[in-house]
Design a protein around this motif. Sequence first.
Motif, PDB file in Angstrom:
ATOM      1  N   LEU A 197     -17.407  38.054  19.057  1.00 29.41           N
ATOM      2  CA  LEU A 197     -16.828  39.351  18.506  1.00 29.41           C
ATOM      3  C   LEU A 197     -16.717  39.214  16.898  1.00 29.41           C
ATOM      4  O   LEU A 197     -17.056  40.422  16.286  1.00 29.41           O
ATOM      5  CB  LEU A 197     -15.543  39.752  19.268  1.00 29.41           C
ATOM      6  N   ALA A 198     -16.334  38.192  16.174  1.00 30.16           N
ATOM      7  CA  ALA A 198     -16.105  38.219  14.809  1.00 30.16           C
ATOM      8  C   ALA A 198     -17.588  38.321  14.243  1.00 30.16           C
ATOM      9  O   ALA A 198     -17.735  39.102  13.303  1.00 30.16           O
ATOM     10  CB  ALA A 198     -15.593  36.664  14.479  1.00 30.16           C
ATOM     11  N   HIS A 199     -18.591  37.804  14.708  1.00 35.73           N
ATOM     12  CA  HIS A 199     -19.726  37.961  14.249  1.00 35.73           C
ATOM     13  C   HIS A 199     -20.682  39.325  14.563  1.00 35.73           C
ATOM     14  O   HIS A 199     -21.034  40.065  13.646  1.00 35.73           O
ATOM     15  CB  HIS A 199     -20.911  36.883  14.937  1.00 35.73           C
ATOM     16  N   ALA A 200     -19.939  39.952  15.609  1.00 34.19           N
ATOM     17  CA  ALA A 200     -20.402  41.264  16.081  1.00 34.19           C
ATOM     18  C   ALA A 200     -19.967  42.227  15.127  1.00 34.19           C
ATOM     19  O   ALA A 200     -20.655  43.334  14.798  1.00 34.19           O
ATOM     20  CB  ALA A 200     -20.318  41.611  17.544  1.00 34.19           C
ATOM     21  N   MET A 201     -18.551  42.078  14.530  1.00 28.38           N
ATOM     22  CA  MET A 201     -17.958  42.863  13.684  1.00 28.38           C
ATOM     23  C   MET A 201     -18.183  42.562  12.225  1.00 28.38           C
ATOM     24  O   MET A 201     -17.558  43.374  11.324  1.00 28.38           O
ATOM     25  CB  MET A 201     -16.523  42.662  13.847  1.00 28.38           C
ATOM     26  N   ASP A 202     -19.113  41.659  11.809  1.00 22.10           N
ATOM     27  CA  ASP A 202     -19.279  41.564  10.431  1.00 22.10           C
ATOM     28  C   ASP A 202     -20.368  42.351  10.048  1.00 22.10           C
ATOM     29  O   ASP A 202     -21.591  42.329   9.398  1.00 22.10           O
ATOM     30  CB  ASP A 202     -19.973  39.882  10.307  1.00 22.10           C
ATOM     31  N   HIS A 203     -19.794  43.866  10.188  1.00 21.38           N
ATOM     32  CA  HIS A 203     -20.592  44.920   9.308  1.00 21.38           C
ATOM     33  C   HIS A 203     -19.789  45.037   8.094  1.00 21.38           C
ATOM     34  O   HIS A 203     -20.195  45.647   7.143  1.00 21.38           O
ATOM     35  CB  HIS A 203     -20.448  46.130  10.099  1.00 21.38           C
ATOM     36  N   ILE A 204     -18.500  44.244   7.701  1.00 28.09           N
ATOM     37  CA  ILE A 204     -17.665  44.535   6.768  1.00 28.09           C
ATOM     38  C   ILE A 204     -18.545  43.601   5.571  1.00 28.09           C
ATOM     39  O   ILE A 204     -18.488  44.330   4.480  1.00 28.09           O
ATOM     40  CB  ILE A 204     -16.425  43.824   6.619  1.00 28.09           C
ATOM     41  N   GLY A 205     -19.703  42.862   5.958  1.00 31.19           N
ATOM     42  CA  GLY A 205     -20.381  42.116   4.913  1.00 31.19           C
ATOM     43  C   GLY A 205     -21.302  42.969   4.052  1.00 31.19           C
ATOM     44  O   GLY A 205     -21.120  43.272   3.043  1.00 31.19           O
ATOM     45  N   GLN A 266      -7.856  28.643   5.988  1.00 34.40           N
ATOM     46  CA  GLN A 266      -8.407  29.977   5.102  1.00 34.40           C
ATOM     47  C   GLN A 266      -7.605  29.967   3.731  1.00 34.40           C
ATOM     48  O   GLN A 266      -8.034  30.188   2.686  1.00 34.40           O
ATOM     49  CB  GLN A 266      -8.232  31.136   6.149  1.00 34.40           C
ATOM     50  N   SER A 267      -6.047  29.732   3.812  1.00 33.30           N
ATOM     51  CA  SER A 267      -5.362  29.796   2.770  1.00 33.30           C
ATOM     52  C   SER A 267      -5.916  28.803   1.848  1.00 33.30           C
ATOM     53  O   SER A 267      -5.802  28.829   0.597  1.00 33.30           O
ATOM     54  CB  SER A 267      -4.051  29.757   3.191  1.00 33.30           C
ATOM     55  N   ALA A 268      -5.859  27.482   2.152  1.00 32.39           N
ATOM     56  CA  ALA A 268      -6.363  26.313   1.370  1.00 32.39           C
ATOM     57  C   ALA A 268      -7.547  26.514   0.655  1.00 32.39           C
ATOM     58  O   ALA A 268      -7.845  25.957  -0.737  1.00 32.39           O
ATOM     59  CB  ALA A 268      -6.283  24.889   2.118  1.00 32.39           C
ATOM     60  N   LEU A 269      -8.255  27.450   1.125  1.00 38.45           N
ATOM     61  CA  LEU A 269      -9.659  27.623   0.553  1.00 38.45           C
ATOM     62  C   LEU A 269      -9.690  28.836  -0.465  1.00 38.45           C
ATOM     63  O   LEU A 269     -10.532  29.351  -1.143  1.00 38.45           O
ATOM     64  CB  LEU A 269     -10.756  28.009   1.383  1.00 38.45           C
ATOM     65  N   ASN A 270      -8.539  29.657  -0.409  1.00 35.55           N
ATOM     66  CA  ASN A 270      -8.278  30.675  -1.400  1.00 35.55           C
ATOM     67  C   ASN A 270      -8.997  31.874  -1.094  1.00 35.55           C
ATOM     68  O   ASN A 270      -9.669  32.559  -1.904  1.00 35.55           O
ATOM     69  CB  ASN A 270      -8.518  30.169  -2.909  1.00 35.55           C
ATOM     70  N   LEU A 271      -9.544  32.007   0.301  1.00 33.99           N
ATOM     71  CA  LEU A 271     -10.148  33.047   0.929  1.00 33.99           C
ATOM     72  C   LEU A 271      -9.172  34.358   1.264  1.00 33.99           C
ATOM     73  O   LEU A 271      -8.021  33.994   1.418  1.00 33.99           O
ATOM     74  CB  LEU A 271     -10.629  32.692   2.089  1.00 33.99           C
ATOM     75  N   PRO A 272      -9.736  35.568   0.899  1.00 31.18           N
ATOM     76  CA  PRO A 272      -8.819  36.776   1.487  1.00 31.18           C
ATOM     77  C   PRO A 272      -8.679  36.648   2.638  1.00 31.18           C
ATOM     78  O   PRO A 272      -9.440  36.296   3.810  1.00 31.18           O
ATOM     79  CB  PRO A 272      -9.856  37.971   1.003  1.00 31.18           C
ATOM     80  N   VAL A 273      -7.379  37.186   3.043  1.00 28.61           N
ATOM     81  CA  VAL A 273      -6.868  37.031   4.689  1.00 28.61           C
ATOM     82  C   VAL A 273      -6.940  38.474   5.357  1.00 28.61           C
ATOM     83  O   VAL A 273      -7.026  38.520   6.358  1.00 28.61           O
ATOM     84  CB  VAL A 273      -5.514  36.450   4.724  1.00 28.61           C
ATOM     85  N   THR A 274      -7.402  39.349   4.433  1.00 26.26           N
ATOM     86  CA  THR A 274      -7.395  40.772   5.027  1.00 26.26           C
ATOM     87  C   THR A 274      -8.825  41.301   4.442  1.00 26.26           C
ATOM     88  O   THR A 274      -9.269  40.879   3.250  1.00 26.26           O
ATOM     89  CB  THR A 274      -6.588  41.769   4.768  1.00 26.26           C
ATOM     90  N   ILE A 275      -9.364  42.440   5.022  1.00 33.99           N
ATOM     91  CA  ILE A 275     -10.367  43.278   4.178  1.00 33.99           C
ATOM     92  C   ILE A 275      -9.865  43.693   2.837  1.00 33.99           C
ATOM     93  O   ILE A 275     -10.591  44.005   1.906  1.00 33.99           O
ATOM     94  CB  ILE A 275     -11.100  44.208   5.255  1.00 33.99           C
ATOM     95  N   LYS A 276      -8.760  44.204   2.907  1.00 35.49           N
ATOM     96  CA  LYS A 276      -8.348  45.072   1.810  1.00 35.49           C
ATOM     97  C   LYS A 276      -8.240  44.002   0.770  1.00 35.49           C
ATOM     98  O   LYS A 276      -8.375  44.403  -0.421  1.00 35.49           O
ATOM     99  CB  LYS A 276      -6.823  45.479   2.312  1.00 35.49           C
ATOM    100  N   ALA A 277      -7.553  42.790   0.961  1.00 29.32           N
ATOM    101  CA  ALA A 277      -7.450  41.631   0.016  1.00 29.32           C
ATOM    102  C   ALA A 277      -8.897  41.308  -0.609  1.00 29.32           C
ATOM    103  O   ALA A 277      -8.933  40.742  -1.594  1.00 29.32           O
ATOM    104  CB  ALA A 277      -6.852  40.365   0.624  1.00 29.32           C
TER     105      ALA A 277
END
Length: 324
Positions: A197-205, A266-277
Amino acid sequence: MKREPTIDEIYLGAKSLLEFQPDLIIALGGGSVIDAAKAMWILYEYPTIDREKIFIPFAIPPLRNKARLVAIPSTSGTGSETSCAAVFIEPNKKTKHLILSREIIPDLAILDPEIPMTMPPRITASSGMDALSHALESYVFTLSNDFSEAAALKAIKLIFENLERAYKNGKDQTAREKMHYAATLAGIAINNSGTGLAHAMDHIGPQFNIPHGVACAILLPYVMEFNLGSERARKKYAEIARFVGLNGRNEDELSKGLIEEVRRLQSALNLPVTIKAAGVTEEEFFSVLELMVKHSSENFSAKLNPRASTPSDIRELYLKAFHG
């Protein structure tokens, strides 16, 4: 090439192939380059093929009449060098299109760990989380099997042990080598199982210009939490947690511990944890939310996710991924 190639770029590249008439196509680059080569290969061998037929799953006619394909990945993430998939963007509508065919699996994949040594930290992080999402989703996918699960487990362990190291020190040869192998193992896993489902939802990309690996990193923990409603997923997540050395008294604790480990990385890699972020405004998000829900719910990966989802479920997941 910027992220996923566009359909127009594919036709332009195929035109060059038709002029040159090669008998060997070599794709050296990231997943976008390899995906582009796959599609150009199809159009080179079948110049008059119907545009829509290309995107019908497993409808590509036999290839290798004119050429063969060699893939040399320069990033450690997509696994495109071993997969039967290629992803493209429709730039006007900002939607994704997928080619699925066993015919487009490269004839030869060459893994040279020295090539990704120059990847900057942000691409190391993004591509690494792409590989992790492949391995995690393929392991719990409803079509997983002993062979795909073996590759996925090894990939997950290698990623947890080496991604942060490669991110913090790009010259760490061991970490780079292990991550390069992990990405290919994860590609083998999804090729013999599937994503979720995570890949199915990657329309945010494509909608918000978020790199695919970053999008997967944002969505993955929320999808994993949703999947805890599936007995199969809980069991599978617990198996993964034990394999990578996490502690827990039961499947529930182990599964939640695995999700927390994903978030820690995810945090250690300094990646955003939300779409808003990731820099997306509420106006931008809500203007395309229903379109993203529609496309996600129709996706093959969503339909075979370990926990069935309704459009309402997917909408709620998008909202959680946006707000946190």
